[in-house]
Design a protein around this motif. Structure first.
Motif, PDB file in Angstrom:
ATOM      1  N   GLY A  40      47.317  40.199  97.170  1.00  0.00           N
ATOM      2  CA  GLY A  40      46.949  41.202  96.089  1.00  0.00           C
ATOM      3  C   GLY A  40      47.134  40.626  94.780  1.00  0.00           C
ATOM      4  O   GLY A  40      47.602  39.696  94.452  1.00  0.00           O
ATOM      5  N   GLU A  66      48.590  41.577  91.105  1.00  0.00           N
ATOM      6  CA  GLU A  66      49.372  42.404  90.391  1.00  0.00           C
ATOM      7  C   GLU A  66      49.135  42.342  88.759  1.00  0.00           C
ATOM      8  O   GLU A  66      49.304  41.234  88.281  1.00  0.00           O
ATOM      9  CB  GLU A  66      50.991  42.338  90.710  1.00  0.00           C
ATOM     10  CG  GLU A  66      52.028  43.150  90.288  1.00  0.00           C
ATOM     11  CD  GLU A  66      52.515  42.760  88.949  1.00  0.00           C
ATOM     12  OE1 GLU A  66      51.882  43.512  88.092  1.00  0.00           O
ATOM     13  OE2 GLU A  66      53.457  41.843  88.964  1.00  0.00           O
ATOM     14  N   VAL A 109      47.053  45.962  92.395  1.00  0.00           N
ATOM     15  CA  VAL A 109      48.282  46.901  91.766  1.00  0.00           C
ATOM     16  C   VAL A 109      48.494  47.025  90.337  1.00  0.00           C
ATOM     17  O   VAL A 109      48.532  45.674  89.882  1.00  0.00           O
ATOM     18  CB  VAL A 109      49.630  46.332  92.761  1.00  0.00           C
ATOM     19  CG1 VAL A 109      50.957  46.989  91.975  1.00  0.00           C
ATOM     20  CG2 VAL A 109      49.429  46.190  94.333  1.00  0.00           C
ATOM     21  N   HIS A 135      53.889  52.092  91.315  1.00  0.00           N
ATOM     22  CA  HIS A 135      52.576  51.354  91.765  1.00  0.00           C
ATOM     23  C   HIS A 135      51.437  52.116  91.496  1.00  0.00           C
ATOM     24  O   HIS A 135      51.206  53.245  92.417  1.00  0.00           O
ATOM     25  CB  HIS A 135      52.798  50.711  93.071  1.00  0.00           C
ATOM     26  CG  HIS A 135      53.430  49.436  93.243  1.00  0.00           C
ATOM     27  ND1 HIS A 135      54.741  49.227  92.933  1.00  0.00           N
ATOM     28  CD2 HIS A 135      53.174  48.146  93.703  1.00  0.00           C
ATOM     29  CE1 HIS A 135      55.290  48.192  92.840  1.00  0.00           C
ATOM     30  NE2 HIS A 135      54.143  47.288  93.440  1.00  0.00           N
ATOM     31  N   MET A 157      50.237  40.429 100.250  1.00  0.00           N
ATOM     32  CA  MET A 157      50.189  41.864 100.295  1.00  0.00           C
ATOM     33  C   MET A 157      48.580  42.013 100.739  1.00  0.00           C
ATOM     34  O   MET A 157      47.940  41.779 100.118  1.00  0.00           O
ATOM     35  CB  MET A 157      50.310  42.591  99.060  1.00  0.00           C
ATOM     36  CG  MET A 157      50.147  43.910  99.219  1.00  0.00           C
ATOM     37  SD  MET A 157      50.984  44.693  97.677  1.00  0.00           S
ATOM     38  CE  MET A 157      50.755  46.461  98.060  1.00  0.00           C
ATOM     39  N   CYS A 181      56.348  47.682  98.148  1.00  0.00           N
ATOM     40  CA  CYS A 181      56.580  47.396  96.559  1.00  0.00           C
ATOM     41  C   CYS A 181      57.449  48.549  96.195  1.00  0.00           C
ATOM     42  O   CYS A 181      57.117  49.638  96.566  1.00  0.00           O
ATOM     43  CB  CYS A 181      55.567  47.011  95.887  1.00  0.00           C
ATOM     44  SG  CYS A 181      54.851  45.539  96.654  1.00  0.00           S
ATOM     45  N   CYS A 220      56.932  36.108  96.319  1.00  0.00           N
ATOM     46  CA  CYS A 220      55.681  35.433  96.569  1.00  0.00           C
ATOM     47  C   CYS A 220      55.719  34.112  96.080  1.00  0.00           C
ATOM     48  O   CYS A 220      55.023  33.131  96.692  1.00  0.00           O
ATOM     49  CB  CYS A 220      55.020  36.285  95.276  1.00  0.00           C
ATOM     50  SG  CYS A 220      54.586  37.992  95.458  1.00  0.00           S
TER      51      CYS A 220
HETATM   52  O1  PXL Z   1      56.520  41.278  95.591  1.00  0.00           O
HETATM   53  C1  PXL Z   1      55.735  41.836  96.328  1.00  0.00           C
HETATM   54  C2  PXL Z   1      54.409  42.231  95.899  1.00  0.00           C
HETATM   55  C3  PXL Z   1      53.168  41.434  96.455  1.00  0.00           C
HETATM   56  N1  PXL Z   1      51.905  41.536  95.976  1.00  0.00           N
HETATM   57  C4  PXL Z   1      51.612  42.219  94.913  1.00  0.00           C
HETATM   58  C5  PXL Z   1      52.544  43.141  94.500  1.00  0.00           C
HETATM   59  C6  PXL Z   1      54.035  43.011  94.684  1.00  0.00           C
HETATM   60  C7  PXL Z   1      54.836  43.848  94.214  1.00  0.00           C
HETATM   61  O2  PXL Z   1      54.711  44.255  93.134  1.00  0.00           O
HETATM   62  O3  PXL Z   1      52.057  44.007  93.731  1.00  0.00           O
HETATM   63  C8  PXL Z   1      50.218  42.439  94.813  1.00  0.00           C
END
Ligand code: PXL
Length: 263
Positions: free
Chosen positions: A10, A12, A41, A51, A81, A111, A215
């Motif tokens: 994902g 972030e 996210v 989130h 994710m 998360c 991550c």
């Molecule tokens: O840290 C886990 C994580 C992994 N991937 C995405 C996230 C998060 C935590 O916020 O947003 C996209």
């Protein structure tokens, strides 16, 4: 030589975790990174940085994987994710379309701010469809508890037991991470290879969780595997890389610090 490192994860939006952290890690460790985005996210600064989560249309995830795997002969992939059972299905089907030297799974279940109810569905799908494909899985303390079914993990012995139970779900190697929440002065990770247990310890850096650490660890393992390390060496190098990144962490206006890759 070009070492390719691929991630399916994902986005972030503050850049601290997810795909952005993964690609920075790949770059810092001398690999050519490419990524498929599964969800977006966006923390909400107006609501205590909870989130906001938007999945990418499953067909668009499939299209991205098709493009990446057609363009290059990829053999090492990190799974971050995924977010929904529908995305998990698409990714599991796509992964099964070729052989992989390594599939590194960071089993992101929840998360901060995400609904625990939604996470349970995702947990089941991840356990049933993705873990059997993993060569390496990297649960944190919470994820190790959920995946092992253990109610409490309070000691290194408990963490070892959790790693052994998770290995029964399919992955060849389990890296169970104690992090700041496991009691004691050290950040302890347990590597179980199906037979032997290796325990990695470094002094804890502070007592607060730093965003992006999980991550970054899994991405660094992926990059080291792409370059040809064996799993034990990849995990030890990755832990050094994350520890340096936690020491060199970035602070902004969010109430948590973020790992700095390559600090
Ligand atoms: O840290 C886990 C994580 C992994 N991937 C995405 C996230 C998060 C935590 O916020 O947003 C996209």
């Amino acid at each position: 030589m070009n070492h390719l490192a691929y991630v399916i994860a994902g986005s972030e939006a503050t850049g601290g975790a997810g795909l952005q952290a993964d690609l920075r890690t790949f770059q810092q460790l001398g690999t050519y990174g490419l990524g498929t985005v599964t969800c977006i996210v966006s923390f909400d600064p107006k609501a205590n940085w909870t989130h906001r989560f938007v999945p990418i249309e499953p067909q668009v995830v499939a299209d991205q994987i098709e493009a990446a795997t057609a363009a290059y002969d990829l053999d090492v992939v990190k799974i971050g994710m995924l977010g929904t059972p529908a995305t998990i299905d698409v990714v599991a089907n796509a992964l099964a379309g070729q052989t992989w030297r390594h599939v590194v799974v960071d089993p992101v279940l929840i998360c901060k701010g995400q609904e625990p109810g939604a996470a349970l569905d995702t947990d089941t799908a991840l356990r049933e469809r993705i873990l059997p494909l993993a060569t390496v899985v990297t649960p944190n303390l919470f994820e190790a508890g959920v995946l092992s079914g253990m109610e409490r993990i309070d000691s290194v012995d408990d963490l070892v037991e959790a790693a052994k139970r998770i290995a029964d779900l399919g992955p060849r190697y389990v890296v169970a991470k104690g992090g700041v929440e496991l009691p004691g002065d050290e950040a302890v990770d347990v590597l179980f290879d199906g037979t032997d247990v290796e325990i990695l310890r470094v002094p804890k850096v502070g007592r607060e969780r730093v965003a992006g650490a999980g991550c970054t660890l899994a991405a660094a393992i992926t990059a080291e595997l792409a370059k040809g390390s064996d799993v034990s060496e990849a995990v030890r190098r990755a832990k050094d890389f994350v520890t340096a990144g936690i020491n060199g962490r970035i602070s902004g206006n969010a109430p948590f610090d973020t790992v700095r890759q390559g600090a």
